[in-house]
Design a protein around this motif. Structure first.
Motif, PDB file in Angstrom:
ATOM      1  N   SER A   1       0.821  -1.210   0.000  1.00  0.00           N
ATOM      2  CA  SER A   1       0.000   0.000   0.000  1.00  0.00           C
ATOM      3  C   SER A   1       0.858   1.264   0.000  1.00  0.00           C
ATOM      4  CB  SER A   1      -0.936   0.000   1.217  1.00  0.00           C
ATOM      5  OG  SER A   1      -1.912  -1.014   1.107  1.00  0.00           O
ATOM      6  N   TRP A   2       2.036   1.195   0.615  1.00  0.00           N
ATOM      7  CA  TRP A   2       2.945   2.338   0.583  1.00  0.00           C
ATOM      8  C   TRP A   2       3.360   2.647  -0.857  1.00  0.00           C
ATOM      9  CZ3 TRP A   2       4.614   6.555   2.614  1.00  0.00           C
ATOM     10  CH2 TRP A   2       5.814   7.118   2.195  1.00  0.00           C
ATOM     11  N   ALA A   3       3.587   1.603  -1.651  1.00  0.00           N
ATOM     12  CA  ALA A   3       3.951   1.811  -3.051  1.00  0.00           C
ATOM     13  C   ALA A   3       2.850   2.555  -3.793  1.00  0.00           C
ATOM     14  CB  ALA A   3       4.238   0.468  -3.722  1.00  0.00           C
ATOM     15  N   ASP A   4       1.593   2.220  -3.505  1.00  0.00           N
ATOM     16  CA  ASP A   4       0.471   2.925  -4.139  1.00  0.00           C
ATOM     17  C   ASP A   4       0.394   4.365  -3.643  1.00  0.00           C
ATOM     18  OD1 ASP A   4      -0.274   0.622  -5.513  1.00  0.00           O
ATOM     19  OD2 ASP A   4      -1.670  -0.017  -3.950  1.00  0.00           O
ATOM     20  N   TYR A   5       0.537   4.548  -2.337  1.00  0.00           N
ATOM     21  CA  TYR A   5       0.437   5.879  -1.747  1.00  0.00           C
ATOM     22  C   TYR A   5       1.572   6.782  -2.212  1.00  0.00           C
ATOM     23  CZ  TYR A   5       0.404   9.515   1.857  1.00  0.00           C
ATOM     24  OH  TYR A   5       0.390  10.722   2.513  1.00  0.00           O
ATOM     25  N   ARG A   6       2.779   6.260  -2.260  1.00  0.00           N
ATOM     26  CA  ARG A   6       3.958   7.045  -2.636  1.00  0.00           C
ATOM     27  C   ARG A   6       3.834   7.607  -4.050  1.00  0.00           C
ATOM     28  NH1 ARG A   6       9.349   3.706  -3.353  1.00  0.00           N
ATOM     29  NH2 ARG A   6       8.053   3.007  -5.108  1.00  0.00           N
TER      30      ARG A   6
ATOM     31  N   ASP B   1      -6.342   9.303   7.224  1.00  0.00           N
ATOM     32  CA  ASP B   1      -5.149   9.449   8.056  1.00  0.00           C
ATOM     33  C   ASP B   1      -4.670   8.117   8.619  1.00  0.00           C
ATOM     34  OD1 ASP B   1      -5.099  12.160   7.621  1.00  0.00           O
ATOM     35  OD2 ASP B   1      -6.028  12.699   9.538  1.00  0.00           O
ATOM     36  N   TYR B   2      -5.591   7.299   9.047  1.00  0.00           N
ATOM     37  CA  TYR B   2      -5.210   5.996   9.616  1.00  0.00           C
ATOM     38  C   TYR B   2      -4.468   5.158   8.585  1.00  0.00           C
ATOM     39  CZ  TYR B   2      -5.676   1.702  12.401  1.00  0.00           C
ATOM     40  OH  TYR B   2      -5.425   0.577  13.132  1.00  0.00           O
ATOM     41  N   ILE B   3      -4.962   5.148   7.348  1.00  0.00           N
ATOM     42  CA  ILE B   3      -4.316   4.371   6.289  1.00  0.00           C
ATOM     43  C   ILE B   3      -2.936   4.932   5.991  1.00  0.00           C
ATOM     44  CG2 ILE B   3      -4.424   3.866   3.806  1.00  0.00           C
ATOM     45  CD1 ILE B   3      -6.180   2.028   5.344  1.00  0.00           C
ATOM     46  N   VAL B   4      -2.803   6.239   5.969  1.00  0.00           N
ATOM     47  CA  VAL B   4      -1.497   6.858   5.725  1.00  0.00           C
ATOM     48  C   VAL B   4      -0.503   6.408   6.788  1.00  0.00           C
ATOM     49  CG1 VAL B   4      -0.220   9.025   5.599  1.00  0.00           C
ATOM     50  CG2 VAL B   4      -2.475   8.847   4.527  1.00  0.00           C
ATOM     51  N   ARG B   5      -0.899   6.518   8.040  1.00  0.00           N
ATOM     52  CA  ARG B   5      -0.013   6.122   9.138  1.00  0.00           C
ATOM     53  C   ARG B   5       0.327   4.638   9.025  1.00  0.00           C
ATOM     54  NH1 ARG B   5       0.331   7.510  14.697  1.00  0.00           N
ATOM     55  NH2 ARG B   5       1.864   6.089  15.661  1.00  0.00           N
ATOM     56  N   TRP B   6      -0.674   3.833   8.711  1.00  0.00           N
ATOM     57  CA  TRP B   6      -0.449   2.381   8.602  1.00  0.00           C
ATOM     58  C   TRP B   6       0.536   2.056   7.486  1.00  0.00           C
ATOM     59  CZ3 TRP B   6      -2.003  -0.876   4.478  1.00  0.00           C
ATOM     60  CH2 TRP B   6      -1.830  -2.253   4.717  1.00  0.00           C
ATOM     61  N   CYS B   7       0.311   2.594   6.285  1.00  0.00           N
ATOM     62  CA  CYS B   7       1.164   2.197   5.168  1.00  0.00           C
ATOM     63  C   CYS B   7       2.549   2.851   5.223  1.00  0.00           C
ATOM     64  CB  CYS B   7       0.484   2.440   3.829  1.00  0.00           C
ATOM     65  SG  CYS B   7       0.333   4.140   3.281  1.00  0.00           S
TER      66      CYS B   7
ATOM     67  N   GLY C   1       4.434   2.680   7.552  1.00  0.00           N
ATOM     68  CA  GLY C   1       5.283   1.667   8.166  1.00  0.00           C
ATOM     69  C   GLY C   1       5.965   0.778   7.158  1.00  0.00           C
ATOM     70  N   GLY C   2       5.393   0.689   5.958  1.00  0.00           N
ATOM     71  CA  GLY C   2       5.991  -0.143   4.919  1.00  0.00           C
ATOM     72  C   GLY C   2       7.162   0.502   4.219  1.00  0.00           C
ATOM     73  N   ALA C   3       7.397   1.800   4.471  1.00  0.00           N
ATOM     74  CA  ALA C   3       8.479   2.514   3.790  1.00  0.00           C
ATOM     75  C   ALA C   3       9.852   2.103   4.301  1.00  0.00           C
ATOM     76  CB  ALA C   3       8.290   4.017   3.960  1.00  0.00           C
TER      77      ALA C   3
END
Length: 471
Positions: A321-326, A338-344, A346-348
């Protein structure tokens, strides 16, 4: 006997089989049913917020076409004229697919998914698309696009997720048939928390146009009988699912007279995630007792995954999900919950080697699950360790840095590709539904549903949802 004798049951509350029988007997019309469902949606939606796309004009148009087929004797089968919904991430030609996010310019599919095609080919009335949380990565109905979807049992309770709207639509009576998707419990969690019968099918049995490891689409409804009927339509091969395997024909209509001699594993501890709440534990133990009283051989099944597997799976999902968000523009990133941002985020922190190691948890979980459950006809376990939590809460645990603690019973069957159904098996002291999960070997979906159907009929009245109470 008439399926709608003395009109004691509202038309939107009738099961798929009852509707088919009533249409065949010319007691009611699909247009009558469509009007009842439309009224039901309009009454409940201001609170439940379960529908993303809902067009009453289109619903009535489909119903009139079905009415004409029934009048001329050209009906398309047992689902002709039966209302159904699909989750918003199941493609419908020309209907945007925002996947629960408020991002601009969501994908607009140019063709239907296999699920949508099977529903329409069967003549079912597609009532609309149901809501989901951002990217389907929450076990609730909290969304940056939709706001908060709520339980049909009590609007203060979560829907479960990520098939959030589908769960509430099924429980509230927006017709009898609904389709959700599931990568770690997203069909079964709302099913368990809203008293539903559901099935996360064997890998590839219901074809997907966007398949990936662990992902499945499956039926959700009020009765096992209805979701078994739905499987006879949904579980057909489609070349668009390039991961699908060939399965033998399944007996969706057959029933069990007894479970005598059935070998059952009873799993009450997951060895990962949260401990099982006492009320949930007691309800699931009672399910095993019902099977044992009819002659099933019930054995305790020790835990077969560990916290490390669950942690690594969660970390892999974060990186994905971080790859999608980035890749989003900064202005679009600001629209994600915001919760999803904080969660993903962590994948960075994981490099390539870490990501491969985390991805390996899928194989580890698959191997452990298949090895532990082989030799059993059925596995009985909780769906989730806890009952429904507050609707506004994104997850059972409010800390986005914490591992998903509620999927240790469900996620293993996504990774192994095994079928897993849910049936309601009790209620907490507060009246919250409690679901039991019934799982089997890959390709035994029909046998799993036969066992679920048997339990549904054998369970005590105290464990049976009283759907009329939701009117």
């Amino acid at each position: 006997m008439s399926q709608i004798s003395e009109h004691t049951t509202a038309l939107h509350q009738l099961s798929a089989r009852e509707l088919h029988a009533a249409y065949a007997a010319k007691e009611i019309s699909p247009v009558d049913v469509a009007n009842s469902v439309i009224q039901r949606v309009q009454e409940r939606e201001p609170v439940l917020n379960a529908m993303y796309q809902f067009d009453p004009v289109d619903v009535l148009s489909q119903a009139r076409e079905s009415e004409q087929r029934w009048a001329s004797g050209t009906e398309l089968g047992p689902l002709d004229g039966v209302p159904a919904t699909v989750k918003e991430n199941i493609a419908r030609k020309g209907i945007p697919m925002p996947s629960g996010t408020a991002l601009s310019n969501p994908k607009i599919p140019t063709q239907n998914s296999p699920v949508t095609d099977r529903i329409l080919e069967a003549g079912a009335i597609l009532v609309g698309s149901t809501t989901m949380p951002d990217w389907g990565m929450l076990s609730s109905g909290v969304s940056s696009l939709h706001g908060v979807s709520r339980s049909a049992w009590n609007p203060e309770w979560t829907t479960g997720g990520s098939s959030a709207g589908a769960g509430s639509a099924a429980a509230a009576g927006y017709g009898p048939l609904h389709v959700g998707t599931d990568i770690g419990g997203s069909i079964r969690l709302p099913g368990g928390w809203q008293g539903l019968a559901t099935l996360k099918p064997s890998a590839g049995l219901i074809p997907l146009d966007v398949p990936y490891i662990g992902r499945a689409a499956g039926p959700m409804g009020r009765t096992v009988d209805d979701i078994a009927l739905f499987m006879s339509v949904l579980g057909q091969p489609d070349i668009r699912d390039y991961t699908a395997r060939a399965y033998p024909d399944m007996e969706w209509r057959s029933k069990l007279g007894s479970v005598q001699g059935m070998k059952i594993g009873l799993q009450l501890k997951a060895n990962a995630g949260a401990a099982v709440d006492p009320e949930v534990l007691s309800a699931v133990q009672s399910v095993a007792e019902v099977f044992a009283q009819d002659g099933a051989i019930v054995e305790e099944l020790p835990p077969f995954i560990d916290q490390g597997m669950l942690d690594r799976l969660d970390c892999f999902w974060r990186t994905r999900s971080w790859a999608d968000y980035r890749d989003l523009h900064e202005s679009e990133q600001a629209k994600v919950l915001d919760y999803i941002v904080r969660w993903c985020e962590g994948g960075a922190k994981f490099d390539g080697a870490d990501t491969i190691r985390n991805f390996g948890a899928i194989d580890q979980m698959q191997k452990a699950t298949i090895a532990a459950t082989s030799g059993y006809d059925l596995i009985i376990s909780p769906v989730s360790p806890m009952a429904a939590f507050p609707a506004e809460q994104p997850m059972p645990v409010v800390d986005p840095d914490a591992t998903m603690c509620h999927i240790a019973f469900t996620a293993p069957y996504n990774m192994s590709g095994q079928p897993a159904a849910t049936v309601n098996c009790g209620f907490t002291a507060e009246g919250k539904p409690i679901g039991v999960q019934l799982a089997g070997a890959v390709g035994t979906d029909d046998a799993v549903l036969r066992a679920a159907n048997w339990y549904e009929a054998a369970r005590p009245h105290s464990a049976t949802p009283q759907w009329s109470a939701l009117d």
